[in-house]
Design an enzyme around this catalytic site. Structure first.
Site, PDB file in Angstrom:
ATOM      1  N   TYR A  53       6.315   3.149  14.264  1.00 32.30           N
ATOM      2  CA  TYR A  53       6.805   3.775  12.609  1.00 32.30           C
ATOM      3  C   TYR A  53       7.794   2.262  12.357  1.00 32.30           C
ATOM      4  O   TYR A  53       7.938   0.946  11.819  1.00 32.30           O
ATOM      5  CB  TYR A  53       7.603   4.172  11.701  1.00 32.30           C
ATOM      6  N   ALA A  91      16.072   9.562  -0.927  1.00 32.29           N
ATOM      7  CA  ALA A  91      15.341  10.857  -0.887  1.00 32.29           C
ATOM      8  C   ALA A  91      14.128  10.808  -1.732  1.00 32.29           C
ATOM      9  O   ALA A  91      14.302  10.847  -2.967  1.00 32.29           O
ATOM     10  CB  ALA A  91      16.191  11.473  -1.740  1.00 32.29           C
ATOM     11  N   THR A  92      12.804  11.408  -0.770  1.00 29.54           N
ATOM     12  CA  THR A  92      11.384  10.920  -1.850  1.00 29.54           C
ATOM     13  C   THR A  92      10.740  12.086  -0.592  1.00 29.54           C
ATOM     14  O   THR A  92      11.248  12.304   0.146  1.00 29.54           O
ATOM     15  CB  THR A  92      10.858   9.605  -1.487  1.00 29.54           C
ATOM     16  N   TRP A 151      27.356   0.076  10.621  1.00 33.09           N
ATOM     17  CA  TRP A 151      27.962   0.446  11.797  1.00 33.09           C
ATOM     18  C   TRP A 151      27.155   0.636  13.302  1.00 33.09           C
ATOM     19  O   TRP A 151      25.848   0.537  12.983  1.00 33.09           O
ATOM     20  CB  TRP A 151      28.533   2.310  11.524  1.00 33.09           C
ATOM     21  N   ASP A 202      -7.341   2.360  -1.382  1.00 32.83           N
ATOM     22  CA  ASP A 202      -6.905   2.375   0.254  1.00 32.83           C
ATOM     23  C   ASP A 202      -5.902   0.779  -0.047  1.00 32.83           C
ATOM     24  O   ASP A 202      -7.348   0.212   0.505  1.00 32.83           O
ATOM     25  CB  ASP A 202      -7.702   3.528   0.798  1.00 32.83           C
ATOM     26  N   GLY A 248       7.661   8.540  -5.298  1.00 35.24           N
ATOM     27  CA  GLY A 248       9.115   7.446  -4.567  1.00 35.24           C
ATOM     28  C   GLY A 248       9.070   7.066  -4.722  1.00 35.24           C
ATOM     29  O   GLY A 248       9.534   6.352  -6.001  1.00 35.24           O
ATOM     30  N   LYS A 281       7.395  -1.388  10.274  1.00 34.74           N
ATOM     31  CA  LYS A 281       8.752  -1.794   9.574  1.00 34.74           C
ATOM     32  C   LYS A 281       9.709  -3.836   9.882  1.00 34.74           C
ATOM     33  O   LYS A 281       9.487  -4.433   9.474  1.00 34.74           O
ATOM     34  CB  LYS A 281      10.266  -1.495   9.179  1.00 34.74           C
ATOM     35  N   ASP A 302      -2.847   4.191  -5.504  1.00 34.41           N
ATOM     36  CA  ASP A 302      -1.800   4.331  -5.042  1.00 34.41           C
ATOM     37  C   ASP A 302      -3.757   5.455  -3.796  1.00 34.41           C
ATOM     38  O   ASP A 302      -4.049   5.876  -5.107  1.00 34.41           O
ATOM     39  CB  ASP A 302      -0.846   5.749  -5.599  1.00 34.41           C
TER      40      ASP A 302
HETATM   41  N1  LIG Z   1      12.056   7.351   1.774  1.00 35.64           N
HETATM   42  C1  LIG Z   1      12.685   6.900   2.809  1.00 35.64           C
HETATM   43  O1  LIG Z   1      13.673   7.492   3.369  1.00 35.64           O
HETATM   44  C2  LIG Z   1      12.286   5.312   2.917  1.00 35.64           C
HETATM   45  C3  LIG Z   1      12.851   4.351   3.774  1.00 35.64           C
HETATM   46  C4  LIG Z   1      12.875   3.212   4.069  1.00 35.64           C
HETATM   47  C5  LIG Z   1      11.281   2.668   3.870  1.00 35.64           C
HETATM   48  N2  LIG Z   1      10.638   3.587   3.093  1.00 35.64           N
HETATM   49  C6  LIG Z   1       9.416   2.917   2.539  1.00 35.64           C
HETATM   50  O2  LIG Z   1       9.724   3.276   1.787  1.00 35.64           O
HETATM   51  C7  LIG Z   1       7.609   3.209   0.718  1.00 35.64           C
HETATM   52  C8  LIG Z   1       7.441   4.202   0.215  1.00 35.64           C
HETATM   53  O3  LIG Z   1       7.980   5.540   0.583  1.00 35.64           O
HETATM   54  P1  LIG Z   1       7.970   7.022   0.157  1.00 35.64           P
HETATM   55  O4  LIG Z   1       9.504   6.994   0.621  1.00 35.64           O
HETATM   56  O5  LIG Z   1       8.706   7.050  -1.744  1.00 35.64           O
HETATM   57  O6  LIG Z   1       7.310   7.121   0.632  1.00 35.64           O
HETATM   58  P2  LIG Z   1       6.222   8.921  -0.693  1.00 35.64           P
HETATM   59  O7  LIG Z   1       5.785   8.780   0.132  1.00 35.64           O
HETATM   60  O8  LIG Z   1       7.184   9.350  -1.608  1.00 35.64           O
HETATM   61  O9  LIG Z   1       5.180   8.146  -1.586  1.00 35.64           O
HETATM   62  C9  LIG Z   1       4.360   6.630  -0.431  1.00 35.64           C
HETATM   63  C10 LIG Z   1       3.377   6.289  -1.225  1.00 35.64           C
HETATM   64  O10 LIG Z   1       2.393   5.505  -0.573  1.00 35.64           O
HETATM   65  C11 LIG Z   1       0.992   5.842  -1.134  1.00 35.64           C
HETATM   66  N3  LIG Z   1       0.055   5.725   0.190  1.00 35.64           N
HETATM   67  C12 LIG Z   1       0.660   5.943   1.114  1.00 35.64           C
HETATM   68  N4  LIG Z   1      -1.011   5.772   2.552  1.00 35.64           N
HETATM   69  C13 LIG Z   1      -1.192   4.828   1.259  1.00 35.64           C
HETATM   70  C14 LIG Z   1      -2.501   3.785   1.463  1.00 35.64           C
HETATM   71  N5  LIG Z   1      -3.371   3.598   3.020  1.00 35.64           N
HETATM   72  N6  LIG Z   1      -3.318   3.438   0.345  1.00 35.64           N
HETATM   73  C15 LIG Z   1      -3.088   3.057  -0.643  1.00 35.64           C
HETATM   74  N7  LIG Z   1      -1.389   4.374  -1.113  1.00 35.64           N
HETATM   75  C16 LIG Z   1      -0.902   4.715   0.453  1.00 35.64           C
HETATM   76  C17 LIG Z   1       1.233   7.579  -0.750  1.00 35.64           C
HETATM   77  O11 LIG Z   1       0.151   8.396  -1.146  1.00 35.64           O
HETATM   78  C18 LIG Z   1       2.710   7.675  -1.561  1.00 35.64           C
HETATM   79  O12 LIG Z   1       2.008   8.229  -2.694  1.00 35.64           O
HETATM   80  C19 LIG Z   1       7.132   3.335   2.513  1.00 35.64           C
HETATM   81  O13 LIG Z   1       6.567   2.177   2.815  1.00 35.64           O
HETATM   82  C20 LIG Z   1       8.114   3.649   3.094  1.00 35.64           C
HETATM   83  O14 LIG Z   1       7.868   3.443   4.471  1.00 35.64           O
HETATM   84  C21 LIG Z   1      11.159   4.684   2.830  1.00 35.64           C
END
Ligand SMILES: NC(=O)c1ccc[n+]([C@@H]2O[C@H](COP(=O)([O-])OP(=O)(O)OC[C@H]3O[C@@H](n4cnc5c(N)ncnc54)[C@H](O)[C@@H]3O)[C@@H](O)[C@H]2O)c1
Length: 262
Positions: A168, A202-203, A262, A74, A27, A172, A47
């Site tokens: 969550y 989109a992830t 909005w 981790d 992502g 944040k 990761d």
């Molecule tokens: N996708 C969205 O719409 C969105 C929106 C706002 C914020 N975010 C934030 O963006 C960040 C990335 O999210 P994403 O959408 O790319 O998700 P994702 O699930 O594609 O990627 C998250 C990554 O973090 C790793 N991870 C999770 N817990 C871990 C841990 N304890 N130690 C090491 N690695 C760990 C996972 O293995 C994964 O590879 C997150 O913090 C998420 O909250 C995402």
């Protein structure tokens, strides 16, 4: 006009920098890690995934002509993070940039959520960002320079309609204010700390069961009428990390297609 010799495009050049990116196996973290390499940085990829996510990120970075190392760890483990920073510096050089994107998401009505679900998410999303920033800053403070970007969310600013995820959203909001606080602790020692708050992106995170049927709704609710592509998180991250943002610290940059207007 004070400095007409300033080379504006060079402001975004990350050549000579060493970055550590958490959540680099998927992502947003994965795409930003590749983007940093495309701008010239060598990148340590952290990761906890055991699939080939990190290897895929590393392959893209090497294809961009930069060095990458893969670190399975981790973000809830302080010792693993200290080891990750040590290994990064031993193999790539002094750490100067960091992006903390590791995070999880899930949902449950507040009245039904058990303590374990709450605590596990907080440990990764809030404490994990604290421990990551702490380990990175300890190295950066020694060198007197560094820039950290923590990935928060627009959920730290608004409450997502239809999603029961109080834990969550609180994690944040915590990341945003904690990052501002760290920015002020380190402001006179060469370290900048900022956050990016993505909107719906989109992830794989948005393929979790409770989200799939909501995707269309997310698009409709977003003023730009679509979700973000991961590519669209690269520019904001490069900006905040680079010399282009040399006077920017303690800022939360919403990258949300206008959602919070909005
Ligand atoms: N996708 C969205 O719409 C969105 C929106 C706002 C914020 N975010 C934030 O963006 C960040 C990335 O999210 P994403 O959408 O790319 O998700 P994702 O699930 O594609 O990627 C998250 C990554 O973090 C790793 N991870 C999770 N817990 C871990 C841990 N304890 N130690 C090491 N690695 C760990 C996972 O293995 C994964 O590879 C997150 O913090 C998420 O909250 C995402």
């Amino acid at each position: 006009m004070s400095d007409i010799t300033l080379n504006a495009p060079k402001l975004f050049d990350l050549t000579g920098h060493v970055a550590l990116v958490t959540g680099a196996g998927s992502g947003i973290g994965q795409r930003i890690a590749i983007g940093l390499a495309q701008c010239g940085a060598d990148v340590a990829l952290l990761d906890r995934r055991t699939d080939d996510g990190l290897a895929m990120t590393a392959r893209h970075i090497q294809a961009a002509g930069r060095r990458a190392i893969e670190i399975a760890a981790d973000v809830t483990s302080k010792t693993s993070l200290a080891d990750a920073v040590s290994r990064t510096e031993a193999e790539l050089g002094n750490l100067s940039l960091a992006v903390n994107a590791a995070g999880i998401a899930n949902a449950n009505p507040a009245e039904d959520m058990d303590e374990d679900q709450y605590q596990t998410l907080m440990d990764i999303n809030l404490k994990g960002v604290f421990l990551s920033s702490q380990a990175e800053a300890r190295a950066m403070l020694k060198h007197g320079r560094g820039s950290i970007v923590n990935i928060a969310s627009m959920s730290g600013v608004i409450v997502n309609r239809g999603l029961s995820q109080a834990h969550y959203n609180a994690s944040k909001a915590g990341v945003i204010h904690m990052s501002k606080s760290m920015a002020m602790e380190w402001v006179d020692r060469g370290i900048r700390v900022n956050t990016i708050s993505p909107g719906y992106t989109a992830t794989p995170m948005n393929t979790r069961p409770e989200m799939v049927h909501q995707t269309k709704l997310f698009e409709e609710q977003t003023p730009m009428q679509r979700m973000a592509k991961v590519d669209e998180m690269v520019g904001p991250a490069v900006f905040l990390l680079s010399d282009a943002a040399s006077f920017v610290t303690g800022v939360d940059l919403l990258v949300d297609g206008g959602f919070c207007c909005w």
